[in-house]
Write an enzyme that holds these catalytic residues in place. Structure first.
Site, PDB file in Angstrom:
ATOM      1  N   ARG A   1       4.799  -5.879  13.364  1.00  0.00           N
ATOM      2  CA  ARG A   1       3.216  -5.818  13.510  1.00  0.00           C
ATOM      3  C   ARG A   1       2.946  -7.340  13.964  1.00  0.00           C
ATOM      4  NH1 ARG A   1       1.837  -1.079  12.488  1.00  0.00           N
ATOM      5  NH2 ARG A   1       2.697   0.091  10.700  1.00  0.00           N
TER       6      ARG A   1
ATOM      7  N   ASP B   1      -2.055  -3.009   6.592  1.00  0.00           N
ATOM      8  CA  ASP B   1      -1.046  -3.669   7.938  1.00  0.00           C
ATOM      9  C   ASP B   1      -1.913  -4.072   9.113  1.00  0.00           C
ATOM     10  OD1 ASP B   1       0.983  -2.581   6.449  1.00  0.00           O
ATOM     11  OD2 ASP B   1       0.840  -0.637   7.018  1.00  0.00           O
TER      12      ASP B   1
HETATM   13  C1  S3P Z   1       2.630   2.361   3.366  1.00  0.00           C
HETATM   14  C2  S3P Z   1       1.996   1.744   2.276  1.00  0.00           C
HETATM   15  C3  S3P Z   1       1.702   0.191   2.379  1.00  0.00           C
HETATM   16  C4  S3P Z   1       1.810  -0.474   3.877  1.00  0.00           C
HETATM   17  C5  S3P Z   1       3.203   0.203   4.725  1.00  0.00           C
HETATM   18  C6  S3P Z   1       3.137   1.724   4.396  1.00  0.00           C
HETATM   19  C7  S3P Z   1       2.785   3.683   3.034  1.00  0.00           C
HETATM   20  O1  S3P Z   1       2.589  -0.577   1.703  1.00  0.00           O
HETATM   21  O2  S3P Z   1       1.774  -1.720   3.999  1.00  0.00           O
HETATM   22  O3  S3P Z   1       3.277  -0.241   6.040  1.00  0.00           O
HETATM   23  O4  S3P Z   1       3.453   4.599   3.730  1.00  0.00           O
HETATM   24  O5  S3P Z   1       2.739   4.415   1.847  1.00  0.00           O
HETATM   25  P1  S3P Z   1       2.144  -0.871   0.251  1.00  0.00           P
HETATM   26  O6  S3P Z   1       2.000   0.261  -0.437  1.00  0.00           O
HETATM   27  O7  S3P Z   1       3.160  -1.917  -0.266  1.00  0.00           O
HETATM   28  O8  S3P Z   1       0.856  -1.864   0.413  1.00  0.00           O
END
Ligand code: S3P
Length: 426
Positions: A386, A313
């Site tokens: 973001r 992120d």
């Molecule tokens: C998150 C996992 C990430 C991240 C998202 C929050 C989470 O996504 O980008 O903002 O809380 O498990 P991905 O698991 O799809 O990479």
């Protein structure tokens, strides 16, 4: 929101809001446990409020108090059928994690959300859930939300996930609570492990070995007290601003520095950033520290491979930092950014170009030749929180004026963002 170039350094202390990923999980596991869970420093952002509203619709009482949120858990099998579709808003975490839980219930329901989430890929959770025996389908047969889930008895599987995604891993592990045998997930690289840590804190039998996590079904989960660490993904904007704006010195208090999330610190240090970790300590099952950030002369770097999930992120703000750093930065292996709240690879390339950055998009990342002055521009945030926050920071260091369109989308993860940014400008 209009931002003009800062002529004075940023100075002062800040406690960033609670971690978004941990706040979601605290509500979900709090709902599934016996007794009361008290969550302090909960992130009251739009995404986490979507999670609260979904569980309220399933009969869970959730009280918002001044400094905490109290969840009255009803046990693993205590959720009730919601009367209407569950609305996940903009939140991918809500939709993907809840799908795992709903697949094992004794009722049916529909999951929906806003226009952005209805375009995000759900096949990544539908496929493993179907192998567990779940009855889940995309109502528009496009592998996106809205989803229909008819709860079933599930079976344990081993899932070799093709992507390093904590949302996919967590979805399968949460479904594994309702399976007949052990469930495990192996991912190509380790993604954030908050689900595993929190499940184990609540009493589940979870094992993590390398990139494989497994769970034994049907645990009794017991209510807990949780203090949510400050969100390193929110701290990242101030880390970047503190490093970039000459003369700045900022202390960020109680930031979560779980090693599956701290890639931003490694990259900033690798670019020559002066960041000191102070007062490092355990807070429940997570580790926190105060981060002392001092303005630094930055140089380009390479961001690739197993570090990517630990800063997924933060790539938009890393691209901003790279634009101000001397030399070339290459970001690779980041194709997942195409399926976030916006296509963050394309958006960063387009909007940084509009500010005069020498940047080139690649199949799975970007190449940034940094160090030339940036100028203000009108930035379309694409309603992506973001993107809005990253360009607010870029605007502080660019010549002239930058306008961020639809800047109130920062409320998705950081409602007080602009107020906190102002407070550091003396
Ligand atoms: C998150 C996992 C990430 C991240 C998202 C929050 C989470 O996504 O980008 O903002 O809380 O498990 P991905 O698991 O799809 O990479």
């Amino acid at each position: 929101m209009k931002i003009t170039k800062l002529i004075k350094p940023l100075q002062g202390e800040l406690s960033v809001p609670g971690d978004k990923s941990i706040s979601h999980r605290a509500i979900m596991l709090g709902a599934l446990c016996e007794g009361i869970t008290e969550v302090s420093h909960f992130l009251e952002s739009a995404d986490c409020l979507s999670t609260i509203s979904c569980f309220e619709k399933m009969g869970i009482q959730i009280e918002k108090q001044r400094d905490s949120v109290i969840v009255h858990g009803k046990g693993l099998r205590g959720l009730q059928a919601p009367k209407t579709a569950l609305d996940c808003g903009n939140s991918g975490t809500t939709m993907r994690l809840i799908s795992g839980i709903l697949s094992g219930q004794g009722f049916s329901c529909e999951l929906t959300g806003d226009a952005s989430i209805q375009k995000r890929p759900m096949k990544r959770i539908i496929s493993p859930l179907i192998s567990m025996g779940a009855n889940i389908r995309s109502l528009k047969t496009n592998d996106c939300a809205p989803l229909q889930i008819n709860g079933q008895q599930l079976r344990g599987i081993h899932y070799a996930s093709p992507i390093a995604s904590a949302q996919v891993k967590s979805c399968v592990l949460l479904a594994g609570l309702y399976a007949d045998t052990k469930t495990s997930v192996t991912e190509p690289y380790l993604s954030r492990n908050h689900t595993e840590l929190m499940l184990s804190y609540f009493g589940a039998d979870v094992e993590s070995r390398g990139t494989t996590a497994s769970i034994v079904p049907n645990p009794v989960l017991n209510g807990q007290k949780i203090t949510v660490p400050g969100d390193i993904s929110s701290a990242a904007y101030f880390i970047a601003a503190g490093l970039m704006i000459p003369g700045s010195e900022i202390l960020l208090r109680d930031v979560g520095i779980n090693p599956t999330r701290d890639g931003i610190l490694q990259i900033c240090k690798g670019m020559g950033g002066d960041i000191t970790l102070l007062n490092l300590h355990k807070q429940g099952f997570e580790t926190v520290a105060d981060l002392l950030v001092k303005a630094s002369s930055l140089h380009g770097t390479i961001v690739e491979g197993e570090i990517i999930p630990t800063l997924i992120d933060e790539i938009p703000i890393i691209a901003v930092l790279a634009s101000f750093a001397r030399g070339t930065t290459v970001i690779r292996d980041a194709e997942e950014l195409k399926v976030k709240e916006s296509n963050r690879l394309d958006v960063m390339v387009q909007e940084l170009s509009a500010m005069g950055v020498d940047i080139e998009g690649t199949e799975d990342g970007m190449i940034i030749r940094g160090g030339k002055p940036l100028h203000g521009a009108v930035i379309d945030s694409r309603l992506d929180h973001r993107i809005a926050m990253s360009f607010a920071i870029a605007g502080l260091a660019a010549e002239g004026e930058t306008t961020i369109e639809h800047s109130d989308c920062v409320d998705i993860s950081y409602p007080g963002f602009f107020k906190d940014l102002n407070a550091l400008q003396h």
